[in-house]
Design an enzyme around this catalytic site. Structure first.
Site, PDB file in Angstrom:
ATOM      1  N   ALA A 164       0.831  -1.206   0.000  1.00  0.00           N
ATOM      2  CA  ALA A 164       0.000   0.000   0.000  1.00  0.00           C
ATOM      3  C   ALA A 164       0.863   1.253   0.000  1.00  0.00           C
ATOM      4  CB  ALA A 164      -0.938  -0.008   1.202  1.00  0.00           C
ATOM      5  N   TYR A 165       1.990   1.183   0.704  1.00  0.00           N
ATOM      6  CA  TYR A 165       2.905   2.325   0.744  1.00  0.00           C
ATOM      7  C   TYR A 165       3.594   2.523  -0.599  1.00  0.00           C
ATOM      8  CZ  TYR A 165       6.907   5.238   2.053  1.00  0.00           C
ATOM      9  OH  TYR A 165       7.841   6.240   2.114  1.00  0.00           O
ATOM     10  N   THR A 166       4.167   1.455  -1.150  1.00  0.00           N
ATOM     11  CA  THR A 166       4.890   1.606  -2.410  1.00  0.00           C
ATOM     12  C   THR A 166       3.954   2.036  -3.533  1.00  0.00           C
ATOM     13  OG1 THR A 166       4.711  -0.796  -2.745  1.00  0.00           O
ATOM     14  CG2 THR A 166       6.784   0.027  -1.845  1.00  0.00           C
TER      15      THR A 166
END
Length: 257
Positions: free
Chosen positions: A163-165
């Site tokens: 989700a971050y990347t």
């Protein structure tokens, strides 16, 4: 933090600067660097204790302090109100640094729709709505610089936090599209891309002996990327010295990617 070796940017004096996630880590280094340049600085954060320590230290060191407002950036109405409050106290925002993010690790198998939506809200959605709130003031001035914070994580094919990347990859698209939309008003939009920065959070949670070896293997340069190294690049992009730079990526990672 020793700022004596920083370049001086006369165009930053008295500029109104807004930094998200400015209470600790990279954000705190950016806030202090702008204060050192004589800018009028405001920042938001959820960490009241860390933010209070920062403004007290800056008041003691510089004889002036930034404006701190606690704000949950995922609350769009609160973001809009914060921008109004900053404009009322300091003037229309001329420099925006979208620094706030959360790189908490997570396994793809464990991600729920609710967790995904929360990570996206923290790491990309809020950046757009902060820009949307700030831009009318910049358009009135026919000038401005917006600096979004990306990440080398997706470029380096880092796993363990999809989700971050994904959100950070999207930041680059946000920068380039918005640069086209607001360039006619003399507003620049760029992305600063940190490598593995040695903040207190990173050192406490993830930088162990194996991580140190990984950094040595991956970076072209010896040494470690520090918060001040990101602040140096941000100052340049905020200043008039970068007046013809827009829709670009500026990487500070010791040569990792």
């Amino acid at each position: 933090m020793d700022l004596s070796t920083l370049a001086r940017y006369p165009s930053l004096k008295d500029k109104v600067v807004f930094v998200t996630g400015g209470g600790t880590g990279i954000g705190a280094a950016i806030v202090e660097s702008f204060v050192d340049q004589g800018a009028k600085v405001a920042f938001v954060d959820l960490d009241v204790e860390g933010s209070t320590k920062l403004i007290e230290r800056l008041q003691a060191q510089y004889g002036r302090k930034p404006l701190f407002i606690k704000c949950d950036l995922t609350d769009t109405d609160a973001v809009r109100q914060v921008v109004k409050d900053i404009a009322a106290q300091l003037g229309d925002i001329e420099v925006l640094v979208n620094n706030a993010a959360n790189d908490q690790r997570h396994k793809w198998q464990d991600v729920t729709p609710e967790y995904w939506d929360n990570r996206v809200a923290i790491n990309i959605k809020q950046a757009f709505f902060v820009m949307q709130a700030v831009l009318p003031g910049m358009i009135r001035k026919k000038a401005g610089s917006i600096i979004n914070t990306g990440s080398i994580s997706w470029k380096a094919k880092q796993g363990g936090m999809p989700a971050y990347t994904s959100s950070k990859a999207a930041t680059h698209g946000l920068t380039r599209g918005m640069a086209r939309d607001v360039g006619k008003d003399n507003i620049r939009v760029n992305t600063v891309i940190p490598g593995w920065v040695m903040t207190e959070r990173q050192l406490t949670m993830w930088v162990d002996a194996e991580a140190e070896k990984e950094i040595d293997r991956q970076q072209c340069l010896a040494g470690r990327v520090m918060p001040i190294d990101l602040a140096r690049m941000v100052l340049f992009l905020a200043s008039d010295d970068s007046r013809m730079c827009s829709a670009q990526e500026f990487t500070v990672d010791g040569g990792w990617v």
